[in-house]
Design a protein around this motif. Sequence first.
Motif, PDB file in Angstrom:
ATOM      1  N   SER A 199       0.830  -1.206   0.000  1.00 36.16           N
ATOM      2  CA  SER A 199       0.000   0.000   0.000  1.00 36.16           C
ATOM      3  C   SER A 199       0.863   1.255   0.000  1.00 36.16           C
ATOM      4  CB  SER A 199      -0.940   0.009   1.205  1.00 36.16           C
ATOM      5  OG  SER A 199      -0.217  -0.024   2.426  1.00 36.16           O
ATOM      6  N   GLU A 202       2.270   1.815  -3.435  1.00 31.00           N
ATOM      7  CA  GLU A 202       1.257   2.363  -4.330  1.00 31.00           C
ATOM      8  C   GLU A 202       1.124   3.869  -4.128  1.00 31.00           C
ATOM      9  OE1 GLU A 202      -1.177   2.762  -7.337  1.00 31.00           O
ATOM     10  OE2 GLU A 202      -0.150   0.886  -6.818  1.00 31.00           O
ATOM     11  N   ARG A 205       4.034   5.429  -5.827  1.00 32.38           N
ATOM     12  CA  ARG A 205       3.834   5.410  -7.283  1.00 32.38           C
ATOM     13  C   ARG A 205       3.006   6.612  -7.719  1.00 32.38           C
ATOM     14  NH1 ARG A 205       3.232  -0.389  -6.593  1.00 32.38           N
ATOM     15  NH2 ARG A 205       4.936  -1.499  -7.652  1.00 32.38           N
TER      16      ARG A 205
END
Length: 337
Positions: A199, A202, A205
């Motif tokens: 998580s 992400e 990202r």
Amino acid sequence: MRAAAFTELSGPEGVRTIERDTPEPGPGEATVDVAACAINRHDLWILEGDSAMVDADDLPFVTGLDVAGVVSEVGDGVRGVEPGDRVVLCPNETCGECRFCREGPENTCERFSLYHGGLAETACVEGDRLIPLPDGVDATTAAAIPTAYMTAFHMLRRAEVGPGDLVFVPGATGGVGVAAVQLSAVFGAETIGTSTSASKLERVRELGLDHGVESADVDEIRTAVERIGEPDAVINHLGGEFTRLGQSVMRRGGTMAICGRTAGGESTIDIASLFLGHKRIVGSTMGTQDDLRRLVELTADGDLEPEIDETYALEDTDDAFAAMQNRDSVGKIVVEP
């Protein structure tokens, strides 16, 4: 005034809100009504008793490097800021006399130190270390910049990162890691980052990370990085076993900049790989006041948006340090007195 002080060097439970006299500025100093102050791993090390800088004789101790707020008063000789100005503090403290101060950059000063005292309603600082904030940069955002973003910016410059380069950032979800990812994008570089949390990866990202590796195992990370490419630079704020890892994956002639020891205070290197591969390993501490000024400009221009995980009230500073200790955050944690 109120301040969040370390009353025991035992961890977050040692933080208490106390009353202190409001400081008055001496010659060359200014007082700042603190609107926001970010916390850093440096502060947590002190709180956990893992710093030679502070011991029990210094308690209660008020830390806090990354101060942003409004100038309330200035002492004699202060130029460039005046009461009512919105400012951010460059927390560098230098002697101004050694050969390294004369020759620069300032963060190589042989007596280099850092300001402490920002986790309070008012902070007394060196007036010439204050940078006025442009419109559009609020205090909370400004407080997130100095330590993490100055450090990452200076490391990227030391590693001579430029457009098209591949940058490896082990531990990409902490303050310096996130900053390195975001600033690599500003430099036009591609990034590989690691984390043990899917998580968190992400989230990074979404901030510009190009390649994420979910692992803490150096052998797994090495294999994953080698599949992606040979990094031109390694931004290593972890130390420990990640130094050998960074050396092994970076390209011939690459550079690794090291600024921290979260994963360990000692590392091993492969000497043959170092000299046969023309690789460089350089140390880097913080950045310069000009670095901070440039980062504020990048933020004002919209080219950089410092990532803030969560904000806390002064009386909840213990919770802020608990979140940092538990590695719950991505980006900066900011206290708002």
